[in-house]
Motif scaffolding. Sequence first.
Motif, short mmCIF file in Angstrom:
data_model
loop_
_atom_site.label_atom_id
_atom_site.label_comp_id
_atom_site.label_asym_id
_atom_site.label_seq_id
_atom_site.Cartn_x
_atom_site.Cartn_y
_atom_site.Cartn_z
N LYS A 282 0.84 -1.19 0.00
CA LYS A 282 0.00 0.00 0.00
C LYS A 282 0.87 1.25 0.00
O LYS A 282 2.03 1.22 0.46
CB LYS A 282 -0.96 0.01 1.19
CG LYS A 282 -0.28 0.00 2.55
CD LYS A 282 -1.31 0.03 3.67
CE LYS A 282 -0.64 0.04 5.05
NZ LYS A 282 -1.64 0.11 6.13
N ASP A 284 1.75 4.10 1.67
CA ASP A 284 1.69 4.70 3.01
C ASP A 284 2.98 5.48 3.25
O ASP A 284 4.08 4.95 3.05
CB ASP A 284 1.51 3.61 4.06
CG ASP A 284 1.31 4.19 5.45
OD1 ASP A 284 2.32 4.44 6.13
OD2 ASP A 284 0.14 4.39 5.84
N SER A 285 2.84 6.72 3.69
CA SER A 285 4.02 7.58 3.86
C SER A 285 4.95 7.06 4.94
O SER A 285 6.18 7.12 4.80
CB SER A 285 3.58 9.01 4.17
OG SER A 285 2.87 9.06 5.40
N GLU A 286 4.40 6.53 6.04
CA GLU A 286 5.23 6.03 7.12
C GLU A 286 5.98 4.77 6.70
O GLU A 286 7.16 4.58 7.02
CB GLU A 286 4.37 5.75 8.35
CG GLU A 286 3.81 7.00 9.02
CD GLU A 286 4.90 7.93 9.53
OE1 GLU A 286 5.98 7.43 9.91
OE2 GLU A 286 4.69 9.16 9.52
#
Length: 307
Positions: A282, A284-286
Motif C-alpha cells: 500500500k 503509506d508515507s510512514e
Amino acid sequence: MSEQGEEDQQQQDEQQQQEQQPFQLDTQIPPEDPNVFMTQQKLEQNQAWKCFDFLFPAGKLAKLIKVNYNQPKTFPMTEILTKLKLDDGLPVVNFIGCRHNFDNPNSNRGKFYAGIARACHNTDAVIIDNGITTGIEKFSLRRNCTLIGVAPEQAVSYPKLNPTKIEKNELSNGHSHIFLIGGDNVDIGSEAQFKINLCKAIATGKISKTQGRPRCKIVNILFADSNDCFDEIREAIINKLPIIVVRGSHLCNQFIDQEKILDAEFEDIMTDKDGFFFPLKKLDSEVIAQMVHYLLTFTPSKPKQQQ
C-alpha cells in the motif's frame, strides 16, 4: 632637371594618381588553415559536457548540464560532480519509471511522496528522477532536498512562459540539477546506464574513492508508470541495488499481488534470481519512509527470493 628632382616629381605623380582612384575594400577571404579547422572540430567532438544556469519560468534556478555520452568508459563523471559540488558522498534514492498522472491529478501519491522527501531530508539523500513532472517536486522544495533529473535531450521539452497547459514531457520546476543526455543514438530509455552510473558516483564521493571507505547506499523505487524503464531495472539488478516496488501501475500491481504478469519482458526481468525486490502492498508515507531509512543503512547480502 637633376635626378633628385625627377624622383620627387615621379613620387608626386604617383601620389596624385592614388588620390584620384576610388577607395577599394579588400574583401578577399584568406585561405582557411586546415590545422586550425581540425583543431576546432576535435575540441567540439571531445567536449563531453557543458553546464548552464537555467531559470524556470516563475520558478527556481537550476544547473542544466548537457552531456555527450557516446563514450561511457571515458566520461568524466567525477569532474562534473566536483564542479557541481556533489562529490562529498551522499545516499541516493532513484526513481525508476515515475511519471505524474495528468489524467488523475488527485491520485493518492501525495502523502507517499511526502514520506520519501522526509526520509531523504533526514538522511541527506539525493533524489534522482527523469526530469519531468513526477509529483515529488513540491515536497523536495519544502524539505530543501537535492532533486536531480536525468533525461534524453531529444525526449523532453523546455517549459514556456504563461503556458495554457503543462506538457507531459516538459522539464519540471523543483529540480536543482538537470542532466540532458545527447549524442548519437540517444532516445527514451537509453539514459539508464548514465543514471545508474550517476547514482554510484554520487554515493561514492571523493572520500570513499580516495580513502577506500565504503560508499553510501543507493535505493531504487520502481513505479513502472511507463514501459521505458526496463533497461534501468536491468542496470540496477546488474549492480545489485535494492529495488522497492510500489503499487500504482498495472505491472507493479501484478507483481505485488503475485498475479500473472502480462508483459513477457517485464516478467522476465522481475523473476531474475539476482534481483533485490521489496514489494509494498500500500502507498503509506510512514511505511515508505521506514523502508527507505532501512535500505539506506542496511543492504541484504542475498536477493530477497533466496532468503
